[in-house]
Motif scaffolding. Sequence first.
Motif, mmCIF file in Angstrom:
data_model
loop_
_atom_site.group_PDB
_atom_site.id
_atom_site.type_symbol
_atom_site.label_atom_id
_atom_site.label_comp_id
_atom_site.label_asym_id
_atom_site.label_seq_id
_atom_site.Cartn_x
_atom_site.Cartn_y
_atom_site.Cartn_z
ATOM 1 N N GLY A 135 0.799 -1.217 0.000
ATOM 2 C CA GLY A 135 0.000 0.000 0.000
ATOM 3 C C GLY A 135 0.830 1.264 0.000
ATOM 4 N N PHE A 136 2.119 1.149 -0.341
ATOM 5 C CA PHE A 136 2.987 2.312 -0.403
ATOM 6 C C PHE A 136 3.376 2.600 -1.860
ATOM 7 C CE2 PHE A 136 3.560 0.845 3.921
ATOM 8 C CZ PHE A 136 3.618 2.021 4.658
ATOM 9 N N ILE A 137 3.428 3.873 -2.200
ATOM 10 C CA ILE A 137 3.947 4.297 -3.499
ATOM 11 C C ILE A 137 5.197 5.113 -3.219
ATOM 12 C CG2 ILE A 137 3.452 5.526 -5.643
ATOM 13 C CD1 ILE A 137 0.464 5.283 -4.915
ATOM 14 N N THR A 148 -3.291 5.004 4.794
ATOM 15 C CA THR A 148 -3.468 5.997 5.866
ATOM 16 C C THR A 148 -3.498 7.432 5.356
ATOM 17 O OG1 THR A 148 -1.076 6.218 6.256
ATOM 18 C CG2 THR A 148 -2.242 4.482 7.469
ATOM 19 N N HIS A 149 -3.285 7.612 4.042
ATOM 20 C CA HIS A 149 -3.251 8.949 3.428
ATOM 21 C C HIS A 149 -2.116 9.809 3.998
ATOM 22 C CE1 HIS A 149 -7.343 9.344 1.240
ATOM 23 N NE2 HIS A 149 -6.900 8.103 1.215
ATOM 24 N N GLU A 150 -1.036 9.157 4.399
ATOM 25 C CA GLU A 150 0.135 9.890 4.885
ATOM 26 C C GLU A 150 1.148 10.034 3.761
ATOM 27 O OE1 GLU A 150 0.579 8.830 9.546
ATOM 28 O OE2 GLU A 150 0.922 7.171 8.171
ATOM 29 N N VAL A 151 1.828 11.161 3.756
ATOM 30 C CA VAL A 151 2.863 11.428 2.755
ATOM 31 C C VAL A 151 4.117 11.882 3.489
ATOM 32 C CG1 VAL A 151 3.525 12.834 0.761
ATOM 33 C CG2 VAL A 151 1.150 12.066 1.006
ATOM 34 N N LEU A 160 -1.182 17.166 3.384
ATOM 35 C CA LEU A 160 -1.922 17.453 2.168
ATOM 36 C C LEU A 160 -3.419 17.436 2.451
ATOM 37 C CD1 LEU A 160 -0.095 15.271 -0.528
ATOM 38 C CD2 LEU A 160 0.310 17.668 0.044
ATOM 39 N N THR A 161 -4.152 18.269 1.730
ATOM 40 C CA THR A 161 -5.614 18.197 1.796
ATOM 41 C C THR A 161 -6.073 16.957 1.025
ATOM 42 O OG1 THR A 161 -6.024 19.419 -0.245
ATOM 43 C CG2 THR A 161 -5.674 20.725 1.760
ATOM 44 N N PRO A 162 -7.326 16.517 1.206
ATOM 45 C CA PRO A 162 -7.803 15.348 0.460
ATOM 46 C C PRO A 162 -7.656 15.494 -1.049
ATOM 47 C CG PRO A 162 -9.322 15.855 2.232
ATOM 48 C CD PRO A 162 -8.334 16.981 2.192
ATOM 49 N N ARG A 163 -7.960 16.661 -1.598
ATOM 50 C CA ARG A 163 -7.825 16.882 -3.036
ATOM 51 C C ARG A 163 -6.356 16.773 -3.465
ATOM 52 N NH1 ARG A 163 -12.749 16.308 -4.968
ATOM 53 N NH2 ARG A 163 -14.112 18.119 -4.947
ATOM 54 N N GLU A 164 -5.489 17.414 -2.691
ATOM 55 C CA GLU A 164 -4.066 17.373 -3.017
ATOM 56 C C GLU A 164 -3.556 15.944 -2.985
ATOM 57 O OE1 GLU A 164 -3.265 21.797 -1.050
ATOM 58 O OE2 GLU A 164 -2.508 20.004 -0.052
ATOM 59 N N LEU A 168 -1.917 13.883 -6.178
ATOM 60 C CA LEU A 168 -0.573 13.316 -6.075
ATOM 61 C C LEU A 168 -0.611 11.815 -6.276
ATOM 62 C CD1 LEU A 168 2.436 13.772 -5.456
ATOM 63 C CD2 LEU A 168 1.892 13.442 -3.032
ATOM 64 N N ARG A 169 -1.596 11.164 -5.658
ATOM 65 C CA ARG A 169 -1.723 9.710 -5.797
ATOM 66 C C ARG A 169 -1.976 9.321 -7.251
ATOM 67 N NH1 ARG A 169 -6.310 5.842 -2.865
ATOM 68 N NH2 ARG A 169 -5.773 3.940 -3.999
ATOM 69 N N LEU A 170 -2.864 10.039 -7.907
ATOM 70 C CA LEU A 170 -3.183 9.746 -9.307
ATOM 71 C C LEU A 170 -1.926 9.801 -10.174
ATOM 72 C CD1 LEU A 170 -5.316 9.386 -11.608
ATOM 73 C CD2 LEU A 170 -5.377 11.890 -11.731
#
Length: 233
Positions: A135-137, A148-151, A160-164, A168-170
Amino acid sequence: MEKETILIVDDEKEIRDLIDIYLKNEGYKTLKAENGIAALELLKNNNIDLILLDIMMPKMDGIQTCMKIREEKNTPIIMLSAKSEDIDKIMGLTTGADDYITKPFNPLELVARVKSQLRRYLKLNEFKKPDSKNGFIEVDDLVINVNTHEVKIGNKDIKLTPREFDILRLLAENRGIVFSIEKIYETVWKESFMESENTVMVHIRKIREKIEQNPRKPIYIKTVWGVGYKIEN
């Protein structure tokens, strides 16, 4: 299936009550707060799925409240404001809001915006699976934890905000592929693209300010002039 809970934050009781009626007619649960301080207290003690947040309020305005919420939560936020100037919209979005609607608004449009944000928030698993089994990129020193939505960059946590995060993930999951502004918008916002260049560009700029050592010479998110953005292989 239990309906989502929406927090309505506005100093005008008439507006709170009007929104409350329309949302309850759609089956949503609601909580109401008259200012940012009261909203933060409700967030501590309740599971909130979306926040409708007025900008102009006494004690703690919507911008301050949004920034405070974003320190800990990725809950979708739709800003409400009587101001319609572009600078107010951009300020709301760059402090962490996911959408923006100006007063006076059509309640049916507001309900449609709420549904759109909830679909996006609750269906993040529609993205393709990350290229790491855990689950890591990873892109050089940049590490994205999809679960976990951690960067992180090295040992530094990046907020980061959810949109950001979604943008970034995309790009990170599709390294080497150039995404147009239109494609980014339609994939992340899950809405039809309608003259939203500014919205995407503002979010890209904010991401770069957070992850790039020199945002003017980015090493992660590259601009392909006339085409769009990509993260290199």
